[in-house]
Design an enzyme around this catalytic site. Structure first.
Site, short mmCIF file in Angstrom:
data_model
loop_
_atom_site.label_atom_id
_atom_site.label_comp_id
_atom_site.label_asym_id
_atom_site.label_seq_id
_atom_site.Cartn_x
_atom_site.Cartn_y
_atom_site.Cartn_z
N ASN A 1 30.66 42.28 39.66
CA ASN A 1 30.98 42.91 40.95
C ASN A 1 29.83 43.81 41.37
O ASN A 1 29.04 44.25 40.55
CB ASN A 1 32.22 43.81 40.80
CG ASN A 1 33.45 43.05 40.42
OD1 ASN A 1 33.63 42.70 39.26
ND2 ASN A 1 34.31 42.78 41.37
N HIS B 1 31.31 40.36 44.84
CA HIS B 1 30.45 40.16 43.66
C HIS B 1 29.00 40.13 44.13
O HIS B 1 28.70 39.74 45.26
CB HIS B 1 30.85 38.88 42.92
CG HIS B 1 32.08 39.07 42.10
ND1 HIS B 1 32.06 39.22 40.73
CD2 HIS B 1 33.38 39.20 42.45
CE1 HIS B 1 33.29 39.41 40.28
NE2 HIS B 1 34.12 39.40 41.31
N ARG C 1 38.97 45.39 34.11
CA ARG C 1 39.57 44.05 34.20
C ARG C 1 38.49 43.00 34.54
O ARG C 1 38.04 42.24 33.68
CB ARG C 1 40.71 44.04 35.23
CG ARG C 1 41.67 42.85 35.13
CD ARG C 1 41.19 41.60 35.79
NE ARG C 1 40.92 41.80 37.22
CZ ARG C 1 40.31 40.89 37.97
NH1 ARG C 1 39.92 39.74 37.45
NH2 ARG C 1 40.07 41.13 39.25
N ASP C 2 38.01 43.02 35.75
CA ASP C 2 37.03 42.00 36.17
C ASP C 2 35.76 42.12 35.32
O ASP C 2 35.11 41.12 35.02
CB ASP C 2 36.69 42.22 37.66
CG ASP C 2 36.41 40.93 38.41
OD1 ASP C 2 36.17 39.91 37.75
OD2 ASP C 2 36.40 40.95 39.65
N HIS D 1 36.43 42.94 48.16
CA HIS D 1 36.04 42.82 46.74
C HIS D 1 34.82 41.90 46.72
O HIS D 1 34.94 40.71 47.00
CB HIS D 1 37.25 42.23 46.02
CG HIS D 1 37.08 41.84 44.59
ND1 HIS D 1 37.82 42.42 43.57
CD2 HIS D 1 36.29 40.92 43.97
CE1 HIS D 1 37.48 41.86 42.41
NE2 HIS D 1 36.56 40.95 42.63
N CYS E 1 34.07 35.92 36.77
CA CYS E 1 35.34 35.22 36.53
C CYS E 1 35.10 34.03 35.62
O CYS E 1 34.26 33.18 35.91
CB CYS E 1 35.94 34.76 37.85
SG CYS E 1 37.42 33.76 37.61
#
Ligand code: COA
Ligand code: ZN
Length: 300
Positions: free
Chosen positions: A247, A207, A13-14, A205, A238
């Site tokens: 990430n 990055h 996803r990310d 989470h 993002c």
């Protein structure tokens, strides 16, 4: 026996949402299957968002249908609003990630809502999820810094954690969406949160925009955090947060934590193959820093 840490790989996803090339559903599924082969049992597979806003995440429903459902793997999907929740629920997703914001500008940029509107929408989704028996991970975006507003008062995140835990969220994840956090800042916020909440209820989470991802994971682990989002090969970013990069890489986090004596249940040798596969699939360089070291350990 070491303490267990859960790693959720958010690469599908990310990691993929910001790619200029749109991967096919079959390619996305092959990445997820490769992660599972390496022993990853918690995976954010995609999002139920407007395909116009994020074309790379279209067809997450078809993707989910290609995956083998069993008790060994938890599949998560991100939703930006109630419509996304309904779509995820209708295909049988059991773990939903929703996002609230520690700044108004980020909330507006991402979902066209004020942060209060996003919070209200999150609470509505949590209530519905309770009756649908769906687990909710609530992510607090830009908890450590915002690309538009700069420093963020930690009290904002604390209040959001209180409200969303009262509403019934199953886990709260504090997200450094743009990689602005430093380890002391992480310790300060996560220590405060871990005093008031069961640390098992919290996650982080990070990055790796400024190469502080691992240091921040370490700081959070010292605060008792046992749940981390990471991305294979450090893929990611993002589309709505200027300057954000990938990430922190799953392989780097797994190697550090395993060497420190934690247990992740992930096979590093296989994870390295998955990292190479992910880099090839996305035509990008792996930003995982341990790859060369791992290559020398697992030659052949
Ligand atoms: N999934 C699919 N389609 C959706 C949707 C969802 N979750 N939510 C809204 N839509 C559709 C609407 O039905 C509408 O379609 P139509 O034009 O064919 O009628 C269209 O999207 C616009 O809806 P609207 O409510 O006006 O939303 P918007 O244009 O202001 O977009 C979001 C709002 C939230 C849907 C959009 O900004 C989005 O998907 N953002 C995702 C951001 C993201 O993933 N960020 C990265 C993760 S942190
Ligand atoms: Zn992220």
């Amino acid at each position: 026996m070491g303490v267990n840490i859960t790693i959720t790989d958010v690469g599908p996803r990310d990691g993929l949402q910001n790619l200029s090339r749109i991967l096919s559903v079959a390619e996305r599924a092959s990445l997820i299957k490769s992660l599972i082969k390496a022993g990853i049992s918690s995976i954010e597979i995609g999002s139920f968002v407007s395909p116009r806003a994020v074309p790379t995440m279209a067809d997450t429903d078809s993707l989910f249908n290609l995956l083998e459902i069993n008790d060994d793997v938890d599949y998560f999907a991100l939703v930006p609003n109630f419509k996304g929740y309904q779509l995820a629920h209708s295909v049988g997703i059991k773990n939903v990630v929703l996002v609230v914001y520690a700044s108004n500008s980020m909330s507006n940029s991402n979902v066209g809502m004020t942060m209060q509107e996003a919070e209200k929408s999150a609470i509505k989704i949590i209530k519905q999820a309770k009756s649908d028996r769906i687990k909710i991970t609530a992510t607090i975006s830009v908890a450590f810094g915002c690309p538009f507003e700069g420093n963020i008062d930690p009290a904002i995140s604390e209040k959001l954690v209180d409200k969303l835990s009262d509403a019934g969220a199953d886990r709260l994840v504090l997200a450094d969406t743009i990689g602005a956090a430093n380890p002391r800042q992480v310790s300060a916020l996560m220590n405060r949160l871990a005093e008031k909440n069961d640390p098992q209820f919290l996650g982080c989470h990070f990055h790796d925009t400024r190469a502080m991802g691992l240091a921040n994971v370490y700081a959070a682990s010292e605060s008792g955090i046992r749940y981390f989002d990471t991305s294979i090969a450090g893929l990611g970013g993002c589309p709505f947060a200027p300057g954000s990069s990938g990430n922190v890489a799953t392989e780097d986090v797994v190697m550090m934590l395993e060497q420190m004596g934690y247990r992740t249940g992930i096979n590093l040798s296989k994870l390295l193959s998955t990292s190479k596969f992910a880099a090839k699939l996305t035509a990008s360089e792996s930003s995982g820093r341990t790859s060369s070291w791992l290559n020398s350990q697992y030659r052949g």
